[in-house]
Design a protein around this motif. Structure first.
Motif, short mmCIF file in Angstrom:
data_model
loop_
_atom_site.label_atom_id
_atom_site.label_comp_id
_atom_site.label_asym_id
_atom_site.label_seq_id
_atom_site.Cartn_x
_atom_site.Cartn_y
_atom_site.Cartn_z
N ALA A 141 0.71 -1.13 0.22
CA ALA A 141 -0.17 0.01 0.16
C ALA A 141 0.80 1.44 0.12
O ALA A 141 0.37 2.36 -0.56
CB ALA A 141 -0.95 -0.03 1.29
N PHE A 142 2.21 1.05 0.28
CA PHE A 142 2.95 2.25 0.50
C PHE A 142 4.01 2.45 -0.70
O PHE A 142 4.97 3.28 -0.79
CB PHE A 142 3.45 2.25 1.73
N ALA A 143 4.00 1.52 -1.51
CA ALA A 143 4.93 1.58 -2.63
C ALA A 143 4.27 2.10 -3.87
O ALA A 143 3.05 1.66 -4.08
CB ALA A 143 5.44 0.18 -3.03
N ALA A 144 4.98 2.82 -4.78
CA ALA A 144 4.38 3.27 -6.04
C ALA A 144 4.91 2.54 -7.13
O ALA A 144 4.38 2.83 -8.26
CB ALA A 144 4.85 4.81 -6.09
N SER A 145 5.85 1.56 -7.26
CA SER A 145 6.06 0.84 -8.26
C SER A 145 6.92 -0.44 -7.38
O SER A 145 7.00 -0.61 -6.28
CB SER A 145 7.49 1.47 -8.75
N GLU A 146 7.04 -1.54 -8.43
CA GLU A 146 7.47 -2.95 -8.00
C GLU A 146 8.87 -2.71 -7.31
O GLU A 146 9.38 -3.21 -6.41
CB GLU A 146 7.68 -3.71 -9.31
N PHE A 147 9.58 -1.62 -7.99
CA PHE A 147 11.04 -1.56 -7.49
C PHE A 147 10.86 -1.02 -5.94
O PHE A 147 11.80 -1.23 -5.26
CB PHE A 147 11.80 -0.41 -8.28
N GLN A 148 10.21 -0.18 -5.75
CA GLN A 148 9.90 0.56 -4.51
C GLN A 148 9.33 -0.68 -3.29
O GLN A 148 9.71 -0.78 -2.29
CB GLN A 148 8.87 1.37 -4.35
N ALA A 149 8.55 -1.73 -3.97
CA ALA A 149 8.17 -2.54 -3.10
C ALA A 149 9.44 -3.41 -2.77
O ALA A 149 9.38 -3.87 -1.52
CB ALA A 149 7.12 -3.44 -3.88
N VAL A 150 10.10 -3.83 -3.59
CA VAL A 150 11.40 -4.47 -3.09
C VAL A 150 12.21 -3.71 -1.98
O VAL A 150 12.99 -4.25 -1.27
CB VAL A 150 12.27 -4.92 -4.64
N GLN A 151 12.38 -2.53 -2.50
CA GLN A 151 13.19 -1.71 -1.32
C GLN A 151 12.65 -1.61 0.02
O GLN A 151 13.42 -1.33 1.08
CB GLN A 151 13.29 -0.12 -1.88
#
Length: 273
Positions: free
Chosen positions: A181-191
Motif C-alpha cells: 500500500a505504500f509503494a508506488a512501483s515494483e522497485f519500491q516494493a522490493v526496497q
C-alpha cells in the motif's frame, strides 16, 4: 379568468427526480466473495511459472545449499537449519505478495474490483487465502526436504516444525500485503525488504542469542515477530513435547499476521498515484 400557460408554469410545483443512492460500502467479510477473489488470484498465478518457482522451489534450493555449505559440520546445519526453514518462506512470500498486489493496483485491477460489491476485507482475505494455500505447499515441501532428505535433526515433532514454517509464510504474506500500500512501483516494493525484513533477520537471534545483545536492541527484538518465529523453532529443536513457550511463540506470530492483515485492509488503496 383564463389561466395562461406561462401562469401555469410559474405556479406549478416542479419536483426534481430522486437520485438513486450510492450503494453502501461492503464491510462484513463474505466467504463467497473471499473465495472468489482467491480463485481469481490462483488462476493468474497458474499462468506465471516464474512466480510459482520462486514461491515453491527457492526455499528448498536455499536449504539444500545450506546443508552442503555446512557439509563438514552437520551440527551447525541442525542448529540454524530449523530457524532458516521459517525465515526463507517468510522472505519469499513477502517479496512475491508485495509485488503481485502492487501490480494489481498499478494495472487498475484493484480499482475495478473495489467498484464491485467487494470490500477491502474480502480482497485482503482472498489474497491471504490464495497465497496461504501456496504457503502450505511451500512449507510442506521445505519441511519434508529438511527433515527427511537433508537429515535435519529435531527433538520435537516435524509437524510442529511445519506449523511454525507455515505461520512464518503467512506472516510474510501479511507483511507483503501491508507494505504494498505504500509503494508506488515494483522497485519500491522490493526496497521495503531492507527496511522490514533485514532488521528482523539481524535481531531475531539467528546469529547470536538475543540475551547477549545490547539492551536497546534486545528490547527492540522483543517486539519483532520474527524473533518469536525463531524462538518457536528452537523450542522444537530442544524439547520433545509442546511447551508453554512454544505455544506463546506460535500465538504471537499468528496474532502479528492477523494484525498486519487488518492494517493491510485499512491502508489498501484503489490505485497508485
Amino acid at each position: 379568468m383564463t389561466t395562461t400557460p406561462a401562469t401555469t408554469t410559474a405556479t406549478a410545483t416542479t419536483t426534481a427526480p430522486a437520485r438513486t443512492p450510492a450503494p453502501a460500502p461492503t464491510r462484513a467479510l463474505s466467504a463467497s466473495r473471499t473465495t472468489a477473489t482467491a480463485a481469481r488470484v490462483l488462476r493468474q498465478l497458474r499462468h506465471d511459472p516464474r512466480t510459482i518457482a520462486l514461491l515453491i522451489l527457492i526455499p528448498c534450493v536455499m536449504l539444500f545449499l545450506l546443508r552442503y555449505v555446512f557439509d563438514g559440520s552437520p551440527r551447525t546445519f541442525d542448529s540454524i537449519g530449523a530457524s532458516l526453514l521459517g525465515i526463507f518462506p517468510l522472505i519469499t512470500m513477502f517479496l512475491v505478495t508485495s509485488i503481485a498486489t502492487l501490480r494489481e493496483r498499478t494495472s487498475g485491477t484493484l480499482e475495478r474490483l473495489l467498484a464491485l460489491p467487494l470490500g477491502k476485507g474480502d480482497l485482503i482475505a482472498g489474497y491471504a487465502l490464495s497465497f496461504g494455500i501456496l504457503a502450505i505447499i511451500q512449507s510442506a515441501l521445505a519441511t519434508g526436504l529438511a527433515v527427511w532428505v537433508l537429515g535435519l535433526d529435531v527433538t520435537g515433532s516435524p509437524w510442529l516444525l511445519l506449523l511454525v514454517a507455515l505461520l512464518d509464510a503467512l506472516l510474510g504474506t501479511a507483511l507483503g500485503l501491508f507494505v504494498s500500500a505504500f509503494a508506488a512501483s515494483e522497485f519500491q516494493a522490493v526496497q521495503f525488504m531492507p527496511a522490514v525484513i533485514f532488521p528482523q533477520l539481524l535481531l531475531c537471534g539467528l546469529f547470536t542469542p538475543r540475551s547477549t545483545m545490547h539492551p536497546a536492541l534486545e528490547a527492540l527484538s522483543d517486539v519483532l515477530p520474527m524473533s518469536y518465529a525463531v524462538d518457536g523453532m528452537n523450542e522444537i529443536l530442544k524439547h520433545t513435547d509442546m511447551t508453554t513457550t512454544f505455544v506463546r511463540d506460535v500465538l504471537i506470530v499468528a496474532g502479528c499476521a492477523l494484525l498486519v492483515l487488518t492494517l493491510g485492509a485499512a491502508t489498501l488503496r484503489r490505485r497508485t498515484h
